[in-house]
Design a protein around this motif. Sequence first.
Motif, mmCIF file in Angstrom:
data_model
loop_
_atom_site.group_PDB
_atom_site.id
_atom_site.type_symbol
_atom_site.label_atom_id
_atom_site.label_comp_id
_atom_site.label_asym_id
_atom_site.label_seq_id
_atom_site.Cartn_x
_atom_site.Cartn_y
_atom_site.Cartn_z
ATOM 1 N N ARG A 130 0.840 -1.191 0.000
ATOM 2 C CA ARG A 130 0.000 0.000 0.000
ATOM 3 C C ARG A 130 0.879 1.246 0.000
ATOM 4 N NH1 ARG A 130 -4.255 0.326 4.440
ATOM 5 N NH2 ARG A 130 -4.371 2.500 3.771
ATOM 6 N N GLU A 183 -3.480 -4.151 5.743
ATOM 7 C CA GLU A 183 -4.823 -3.861 5.249
ATOM 8 C C GLU A 183 -4.820 -3.355 3.809
ATOM 9 O OE1 GLU A 183 -7.175 -3.095 9.419
ATOM 10 O OE2 GLU A 183 -6.278 -1.353 8.453
ATOM 11 N N ALA A 184 -3.880 -3.861 3.024
ATOM 12 C CA ALA A 184 -3.900 -3.544 1.593
ATOM 13 C C ALA A 184 -5.029 -4.271 0.890
ATOM 14 C CB ALA A 184 -2.563 -3.916 0.955
ATOM 15 N N CYS A 185 -5.589 -5.288 1.533
ATOM 16 C CA CYS A 185 -6.738 -6.034 1.024
ATOM 17 C C CYS A 185 -7.665 -6.307 2.210
ATOM 18 C CB CYS A 185 -6.286 -7.352 0.379
ATOM 19 S SG CYS A 185 -4.907 -7.219 -0.776
ATOM 20 N N LYS A 191 -12.955 2.204 0.576
ATOM 21 C CA LYS A 191 -12.011 2.953 -0.249
ATOM 22 C C LYS A 191 -12.152 4.450 0.001
ATOM 23 C CE LYS A 191 -11.782 -0.563 -3.874
ATOM 24 N NZ LYS A 191 -11.888 -0.846 -5.328
ATOM 25 N N LYS A 229 -14.701 -4.098 1.841
ATOM 26 C CA LYS A 229 -13.599 -3.143 1.700
ATOM 27 C C LYS A 229 -14.131 -1.710 1.735
ATOM 28 C CE LYS A 229 -13.836 -3.969 -3.285
ATOM 29 N NZ LYS A 229 -13.123 -4.565 -4.429
ATOM 30 N N ASN A 263 -1.082 1.600 -5.714
ATOM 31 C CA ASN A 263 -0.297 0.558 -5.064
ATOM 32 C C ASN A 263 0.677 -0.086 -6.042
ATOM 33 O OD1 ASN A 263 -1.706 0.660 -2.509
ATOM 34 N ND2 ASN A 263 -3.407 -0.389 -3.499
ATOM 35 N N ARG A 274 -8.871 0.418 2.959
ATOM 36 C CA ARG A 274 -7.798 0.186 1.997
ATOM 37 C C ARG A 274 -6.942 1.449 1.843
ATOM 38 N NH1 ARG A 274 -9.172 -4.133 -1.637
ATOM 39 N NH2 ARG A 274 -10.425 -5.639 -0.467
#
Length: 565
Positions: A110, A170-172, A220, A218, A143, A177
């Motif tokens: 991230r 927590e990139a996914c 965003k 998620k 990213n 995100r």
Amino acid sequence: MAATPHDPAAATPRRKVSRHRGEGQWAAGHFTPLNGNEQFKKDDDGLNVRTRIETIYSRRGFDSIDPNDLRGRMRWWGLYTQRKPGIDGGKTAVLEPEELDDRYFMLRVRIDGGRLTTGQLRVIGEISQEFARGTADVTDRQNVQYHWIRIEDVPEIWNRLEAVGLSTTEACGDTPRVILGSPVAGIAEDEIVDGTPAVEEIHRRVVGNPAYSNLPRKFKSAISGSPLLDVAHEINDVAFVGVVHPEHGPGFDVWVGGGLSTNPKIGVRLGAWVPLEQVADVHEGVVSIFRDHGYRRLRNRARLKFLVADWGAEKFRRVLEEEYLGRPLADGPAPERPLRQWRDHIGVHRQQDGRHYVGFAPRVGRVDGATLTKIADLAEAHGSGRVRTTVEQKMIILDVEADQVDSLVEGLEALDLTARPSTFRRGTMACTGIEYCKLAIVETKARGSWLIDELERRLPEFDEPLTINLNGCPNACARIQVADIGLKGQLVLDERGEQVEGYQVHLGGALGLEAGFGRKVRGLKVTADELPDYVERVLRRFLAGRKDDERFAAWVARAPEEELS
């Protein structure tokens, strides 16, 4: 304490049970998990899987990984199993997850705000070469994604990233995100307000915080003080867009509820103006509403956009102000129309301080570790050591003196990273595709690069702003619905009646203050091999039939279907 089914936040007010009684909303008192994802999140916070990766899985190998960690909690640390090679697109929705899983991972780094130092970029490149077979794709969320990662190597990769201030946290997963930010924040001559402090404060408060590590899906976020509206704010769960309030000065307009996938929705304005120092408060309030009121019964209705659609902007703002912020927000103006048609910062541009930034275009975001280290070398030789990624799968080098610009541009060209790209190189994006993605049906990256070459050869004089987005499945990671030409991967029948890779076509989508979704032409599907012929045909008809300076999307909106087929 975290707001979990075991220990719901005491401060969260209990609301009357609405018509969405069966949606699994915590705020309505429904804490019993209603699907497998909610169950494994209740069983153990995804953040906790890191310890098992470091102490068990990386030492005992792939076969030791618990299935709920493998296909669930490991996403909280940026890890997805990648697609096993040789499985064609017709089997994507047929095979069980364990049949699609390879023994290697995609790992997402991230990069909040798209901000990198050359030291960080060099480490990303070195990890790519040592652990990821050279892979390192720049995504449309700023990213970098690796492939071919072995579980045994993950702790060492984390150590190297964290040593230079990067992470995969927590990139996914069902988490907050990466926070999108203007890649020219703090340097652009036309900037309304620099959102960097807000990006940093939001990251400090929410990333890795157990209070927000179990969201319905998620989440965003996007923040930009640029008048170019350069973070795709319309399709984020929450976005803060730079505006000037007539009384209070520069600040941000708040948007909520955007998102694409199979049920796309453009975000809505709350009509609220927020000063820079309050952005993190409002962001925390919005993510808390999502945690408490978001729908947890069905995964395909669990994004914030569905709650916003049911509540409306007025109710959402009222709940935010009264129950989460404890104060009213000031009313404020909408952002103004961007003066430039491209929002990607490609080319040479003057900064506030008289130096320049140079934006350049990798092919559909595909680079490699060796190239990234060379970009770091160029940035150090010509700038101050600052690099940025963009939401268009592009990159920028900052702080270049006027007498260094030509040398930098030439150095980039030598790497096939042009700062003067054709419309097609500049405007084409592609998702990961079937090469690595378990959800994909068709190939995208190589197909997009080939399409660029073909269109440059066939239409060398075409210079109108145009976006072409290729997606390997219906999930719209490459934003097909808001592209001038959006291509959704699927299997189609060719002229011999054989099933081959192809695309459903969406035409005339757009982001900006006239954001809207592309038009689907009835029955129009194009085989992958026919793509250049089709795009060339439509663009030649556009050039012949447009009025004055009419843009492609406007022409599509009025063109008869036969012109678009």
